[in-house]
Design a protein around this motif. Structure first.
Motif, PDB file in Angstrom:
ATOM      1  N   GLU A  83     -11.243   3.019  -5.044  1.00  0.00           N
ATOM      2  CA  GLU A  83     -11.369   1.860  -4.174  1.00  0.00           C
ATOM      3  C   GLU A  83     -10.459   1.939  -2.962  1.00  0.00           C
ATOM      4  O   GLU A  83     -10.532   1.102  -2.074  1.00  0.00           O
ATOM      5  N   GLU A  84      -9.589   2.927  -2.944  1.00  0.00           N
ATOM      6  CA  GLU A  84      -8.717   3.073  -1.787  1.00  0.00           C
ATOM      7  C   GLU A  84      -9.145   4.206  -0.874  1.00  0.00           C
ATOM      8  O   GLU A  84      -8.457   4.502   0.114  1.00  0.00           O
ATOM      9  N   GLY A  95      -0.093   4.016   1.493  1.00  0.00           N
ATOM     10  CA  GLY A  95      -0.237   4.636   2.810  1.00  0.00           C
ATOM     11  C   GLY A  95      -0.399   6.141   2.725  1.00  0.00           C
ATOM     12  O   GLY A  95       0.407   6.897   3.218  1.00  0.00           O
ATOM     13  N   GLY A  96      -1.477   6.611   2.058  1.00  0.00           N
ATOM     14  CA  GLY A  96      -1.685   8.041   1.934  1.00  0.00           C
ATOM     15  C   GLY A  96      -1.450   8.550   0.533  1.00  0.00           C
ATOM     16  O   GLY A  96      -1.865   9.627   0.158  1.00  0.00           O
ATOM     17  N   VAL A  97      -0.779   7.762  -0.274  1.00  0.00           N
ATOM     18  CA  VAL A  97      -0.638   8.110  -1.692  1.00  0.00           C
ATOM     19  C   VAL A  97      -1.116   6.906  -2.493  1.00  0.00           C
ATOM     20  O   VAL A  97      -1.229   5.815  -1.944  1.00  0.00           O
ATOM     21  N   TYR A 139      -2.231  -5.811   4.322  1.00  0.00           N
ATOM     22  CA  TYR A 139      -2.129  -4.603   3.494  1.00  0.00           C
ATOM     23  C   TYR A 139      -1.268  -3.606   4.239  1.00  0.00           C
ATOM     24  O   TYR A 139      -1.664  -3.085   5.267  1.00  0.00           O
ATOM     25  N   ASP A 182      -1.371   3.574  -4.576  1.00  0.00           N
ATOM     26  CA  ASP A 182      -0.479   2.420  -4.610  1.00  0.00           C
ATOM     27  C   ASP A 182       0.129   2.284  -5.989  1.00  0.00           C
ATOM     28  O   ASP A 182      -0.462   2.682  -6.984  1.00  0.00           O
ATOM     29  N   VAL A 229      -5.021  -2.254  -5.999  1.00  0.00           N
ATOM     30  CA  VAL A 229      -5.282  -3.234  -4.948  1.00  0.00           C
ATOM     31  C   VAL A 229      -5.908  -4.498  -5.521  1.00  0.00           C
ATOM     32  O   VAL A 229      -5.543  -5.626  -5.165  1.00  0.00           O
ATOM     33  N   LYS A 237       0.831  -1.194   0.000  1.00  0.00           N
ATOM     34  CA  LYS A 237       0.000   0.000   0.000  1.00  0.00           C
ATOM     35  C   LYS A 237       0.864   1.242   0.000  1.00  0.00           C
ATOM     36  O   LYS A 237       1.969   1.237   0.523  1.00  0.00           O
ATOM     37  N   SER A 284      -5.853  13.596   1.273  1.00  0.00           N
ATOM     38  CA  SER A 284      -5.029  12.917   0.265  1.00  0.00           C
ATOM     39  C   SER A 284      -5.698  12.972  -1.088  1.00  0.00           C
ATOM     40  O   SER A 284      -5.066  13.251  -2.096  1.00  0.00           O
ATOM     41  N   LEU A 310      -8.364  -1.968   5.751  1.00  0.00           N
ATOM     42  CA  LEU A 310      -6.932  -1.802   5.590  1.00  0.00           C
ATOM     43  C   LEU A 310      -6.606  -1.334   4.182  1.00  0.00           C
ATOM     44  O   LEU A 310      -5.654  -0.613   3.953  1.00  0.00           O
ATOM     45  N   ALA A 311      -7.422  -1.808   3.243  1.00  0.00           N
ATOM     46  CA  ALA A 311      -7.117  -1.442   1.873  1.00  0.00           C
ATOM     47  C   ALA A 311      -7.437   0.022   1.600  1.00  0.00           C
ATOM     48  O   ALA A 311      -6.946   0.601   0.651  1.00  0.00           O
ATOM     49  N   LYS A 312      -8.258   0.630   2.448  1.00  0.00           N
ATOM     50  CA  LYS A 312      -8.643   2.013   2.200  1.00  0.00           C
ATOM     51  C   LYS A 312      -7.835   2.927   3.105  1.00  0.00           C
ATOM     52  O   LYS A 312      -8.127   3.061   4.285  1.00  0.00           O
ATOM     53  N   ASP A 313      -6.818   3.518   2.548  1.00  0.00           N
ATOM     54  CA  ASP A 313      -5.990   4.346   3.403  1.00  0.00           C
ATOM     55  C   ASP A 313      -5.870   5.779   2.910  1.00  0.00           C
ATOM     56  O   ASP A 313      -5.013   6.524   3.372  1.00  0.00           O
ATOM     57  N   LEU A 314      -6.707   6.188   1.974  1.00  0.00           N
ATOM     58  CA  LEU A 314      -6.647   7.569   1.513  1.00  0.00           C
ATOM     59  C   LEU A 314      -7.787   8.368   2.120  1.00  0.00           C
ATOM     60  O   LEU A 314      -8.951   8.013   1.985  1.00  0.00           O
TER      61      LEU A 314
END
Lengths: 139, 753
Positions: free
Chosen positions: B223-224, A44-46, A79, A48, A52, A42, B16, B8-12
């Motif tokens: 999707e994130e 992590g804020g930007v 993840y 990927d 996914v 991931k 962001s 977990l897959a969604k981190d934005l």
């Protein structure tokens, strides 16, 4: 030779080809229980670097490839940004006896660019880490 | 995926997402284009930016609704493909991909321009092609960006946010200082005559539209996103609004400080820096100002280029998933875990486009292609709303439907009309190219039909025939197994549909239910179609029943009502048109049809079946104990196949019967035959004597007999009533007769058999 790796083994794999090759490398050692592990990298804020969904498909196909030799293998995924961290943490979480992997090798620069993962795994893990040779070598 | 994994897959988060949009857009409008823009329309170009923002807003709203309903990698392309089908999907996918490549080249060239202000880059001549120092810088930068993406180096989490905040901050300071320095008189005349006055606004919008190519990118990472229902529309619309405001302000400031004529490309490639020098010069930090803005320019163009490369690989992934391009392009690198081939190909294109060199051309090309995609996106929204599928549940809905998407489509396509002929030509080239790609390649690969096509076909009776036939013609073909079943009356429908469905389901295919309404020769078919009820009351009843039964059996059933003068003979043309793999028909007196014409048609059929054919004499569809008599030959292969499929679907018991005088050879033959056709667990029965009598005897213990045609021309003889197979009449159970389509070579066709 065959009882060298027993108990519950965590096997990190990157893709279906890696899974098959790792399964072939692991086969001569007959571990009792295998959990195949894949980390979806991931940003992590930007965004990927790989979508996914594509990574998840990869994980599922890797399990299929691995099961060609180990039909009872299970799959665990995580993840996170740092792949090695994910492996180590999974080892803890799933209470494994050892981590077995197939080192990627390749030119030094490639390993460096990919993050020196083999080195990190071996030096930072909290469980015994077994590096599997390709089956062509002596068993 | 467990609920845990999904989170977990969604981190934005919202910030962001906003910065993805803003970060991509800022690069172009402020740092690369202002000179060209000013030269195009004078001070009025600020209005051009505002117009661009408004147009983008319509599409942004549509994209937000589609994004919350279908958060999938691929964004705009995915929505178009899903709603309008793979034909338009090919156009949108290629348009989006190429548009991003042009835009990336454009940003990278801009980066090169800023690089050249402080690095002594050489101009080169390579293989007879001259490269300016900007292009050289751009090529180096391009290689670096592509390389970074190829290797998969990850920015740390907050870097994107930091970058954009920094950029906005620097621009704010720049604007304030510039404003203080501004001389409003340079803004007059607002609509200068040299550029054509107010008429120059819209063409300039076409030029600067590339500055708005970023909001759609947020949907590619939908999707994130955390809480997409709220954050997606906020981020998408928000980024458009923020960016439009910034553009207008900065453009006015630029042209307030320096006369717009002096901002043009003949004077400077980096007008922003010139203005910065003056603006910051007033507080004595001219060098710092230039440095800051150079830094900002590099940062903005780099982040835009980087984000575009990333987005393009997602589009490739989405297209590959829909089989519109080869999945080999999406292979993941074993060490770097990146879609390296896609990145490499896109990178190659970008470097090639940098070679073209002209910022304006690249900008316009990028704009045009995206305008096409945006137009299609708005149309997709309308389709999804009209089709109203239950699974379409957007968390955000566009206000003032249908005004917003209609305006979005009209303005997007309309703006193309205001661009130069060469860009319009380019857009046509890509549209045609996308269509050609679909018709020549993707159509045979793609399996998914668009919502639009399904909508048109499911209401084929209510739709204008031109639309229906168009929808049918462009349908993807993807190698799916199609079973066509002819249903003459509601009475026979059930058994036929059950048989067709069992076969289709096992093969993972679909059922095409066809009902023929016969009109006398004197009546025009169009008239018959419009007045169907007059020719056959409740003509749709049979097909409706088929769809219902299909649902119960778990198979997709498509329906077609065919109006014809020929009656039964039409069935085979339909099988050919719909590219059916198997035709299922009932056997009763009706299939004789009218003599004369039907006969000659059927004669041809005897030698030229469009597909495998199966005829069911229905005496109650009970596939419990199947009897398959065989003497070898291709038709019994087909009956073996059907027996196997029915066995798998209904858990039937299968008995194979072979009649011969040589008992021992017969047993050996039957064993081998059974094994090679996947029926090794069937009961084997070898008998001697008369074939028909043996079959009748055996049939008494079974519920269904599946028999291959003993000679060619089964159907023609069936239709003419000359079929001499007493077994069909003399047994109590259902009988299935199978005939395999024969491949006829050219020689055979010319000279007969």
């Amino acid at each position: 030779m065959t009882d060298l790796i027993t108990g519950h083994v965590l096997v990190p794999v990157a893709d279906p080809d890696d899974a098959r090759a790792t399964a072939a490398a692991l086969e001569p050692y007959h571990p009792d229980r295998v959990t195949v592990f894949h980390v979806v990298e991931k940003g992590g804020g930007v965004p990927d670097k790989t979508p996914v969904e594509q990574s998840e498909t990869l994980a599922a196909e890797s399990l299929v490839g691995f099961r060609e030799r180990f039909p009872d293998a299970e799959l665990a995924t995580d993840y996170r940004r740092d792949v090695v961290e994910g492996i180590i943490e999974a080892g803890d979480r799933l209470d494994v006896d050892a981590i077995a992997f197939r080192p990627r090798g390749g030119p030094r620069i490639v390993q460096f660019l990919a993050g020196d993962r083999s080195l990190k795994l071996v030096t930072e893990a909290e469980h015994p880490v077994v590096s599997l040779p390709d089956p062509g070598s002596e068993v | 995926m467990t609920a845990n994994d999904e989170e977990l897959a969604k981190d934005l988060g919202l910030l962001s997402a906003l910065t993805i949009g803003v970060g991509t857009m800022i690069g172009a409008g402020i740092f690369v284009l202002p000179g060209q823009a000013a030269a195009a329309a004078g001070p009025a170009v600020a209005l051009s930016f505002v117009v661009g923002g408004v147009i983008s807003l319509f599409t942004a709203l549509s994209a937000s609704e589609l994004g919350t309903a279908m958060p999938k990698a691929g964004g705009s392309y995915y929505y178009v493909n899903h709603a309008l089908g793979p034909l338009f999907g090919s156009v949108a996918g290629w348009g989006n991909w190429m548009g991003l490549a042009f835009a990336s080249a454009f940003y990278t060239l801009g980066f090169g321009e800023y690089l050249a202000t402080f690095l002594p880059l050489p101009a080169l001549a390579v293989a007879g092609v001259g490269l300016s120092e900007f292009q050289v810088g751009a090529l180096l930068a391009g290689l670096a960006f592509v390389g970074v993406n190829y290797v998969g180096a990850k920015e740390t989490g907050g870097v994107q946010i930091v970058i954009v905040t920094l950029l906005v901050g620097i621009l704010a300071v720049f604007s304030v200082l510039g404003f203080l320095q501004a001389d409003v008189s340079t803004l007059r005349p607002f609509f200068p005559a040299e550029t054509g006055g107010a008429t120059a606004i819209l063409p300039a919008t076409g030029l600067v539209f590339v500055s708005f190519l970023g909001f759609a990118k947020i949907t590619t990472v939908a999707e994130e996103l955390q809480n997409p229902g709220r954050n997606l529309p906020l981020a998408v619309v928000g980024s458009v609004l923020i960016v439009t405001a910034m553009y207008a302000i900065v453009m006015v400031v630029l042209m307030g400080v320096v006369n717009w004529r002096q901002l043009g490309p003949e004077f400077t490639t980096t007008p922003v820096l010139d203005v910065a020098e003056i603006a910051f010069g007033t507080v004595g930090i001219a060098a710092v100002g230039v440095g800051l803005l150079t830094f900002a320019g590099l940062l903005a163009t780099a982040s835009s280029a980087n984000a575009s490369i990333l987005a393009s690989s997602r589009i490739n992934f989405a297209m590959g998933r829909d089989k519109l391009i080869s999945d080999r392009l999406n292979a993941i690198h074993p060490s770097f875990a990146t879609p390296y081939r896609s990145i490499a190909v896109t990178g190659g294109l970008i470097l090639l486009f940098i070679g073209i060199g002209d910022v304006k051309v690249l900008a316009k090309a990028g704009s045009v292609l995206h305008l096409i995609v945006y137009g299609l996106l708005n149309i997709s929204l309308v389709v999804m709303r009209e089709a109203d599928r239950p699974e379409y549940q957007p968390e955000f809905e566009v206000p003032l439907y249908p005004v917003v998407p209609v305006l979005g489509a009209v303005t997007s396509f309309g703006l193309i009309g205001f661009m130069d002929r060469i860009e319009i030509a380019l857009s046509l080239v890509f549209v045609v190219g996308g269509l050609a790609w679909y018709l020549l390649y993707a159509r045979g690969q793609a399996e998914k039909t668009g919502v639009l096509t399904q909508y048109v076909l499911s209401r084929s009776d209510e739709m204008p025939p031109a639309a229906v036939s168009a929808a049918e013609t462009v349908q993807p073909d993807g190698g799916e197994y199609r079973v066509m079943v002819h249903l003459p009356t509601p009475d026979d429908e059930r058994g036929l549909v059950e048989l067709a469905s069992a076969i289709a389901k096992q093969r993972g295919g679909t059922v095409d239910a066809v009902h023929i309404v016969t009109a006398p020769d004197q009546t025009a078919l169009q008239y018959a179609a419009d007045h169907a009820e007059a020719f056959e009351e409740n003509y749709h009843e049979t097909l409706d029943a088929a769809v219902r039964d299909g649902e119960t059996l778990g198979v997709d059933v498509e329906t077609h009502t065919i109006f014809s003068h020929r009656g039964f003979g039409e069935v085979f043309d339909a099988a050919r048109d719909h590219e059916a793999d198997l035709a299922v028909m009932g056997w009763d007196e009706d299939i004789h049809g009218s003599p004369g014409r039907a006969e000659s048609a059927l004669d041809d059929l005897a030698n030229d079946l469009p597909c495998d054919v199966v005829v069911l004499r229905d005496r109650g569809f009970e596939p419990d104990r199947l009897l398959v008599p065989t003497a070898g030959g291709p038709d019994s292969d087909l009956s073996a196949e059907i027996a196997r499929l029915l066995q798998a679907e209904h858990d039937a018991e299968v008995t194979l019967l072979h009649v011969t005088d040589e008992r021992h050879e017969g047993e050996t033959f039957l064993e081998g035959w059974a094994d090679s056709r996947g029926l090794s667990d069937a009961t084997l029965r070898v008998e001697t004597g008369d074939v028909e009598a043996a079959i009748e005897r055996a049939a008494a213990d079974h519920t269904m007999v599946i028999i291959g045609a003993t000679e060619r021309g089964l159907l023609s003889r069936l239709a003419r009533g000359t079929l001499v197979l007493d077994v069909v009449d003399d047994t109590d159970c259902s009988v299935v007769m199978a005939e395999r389509a024969r491949e006829r070579g050219v020689f055979e066709r010319l000279f007969g058999d």
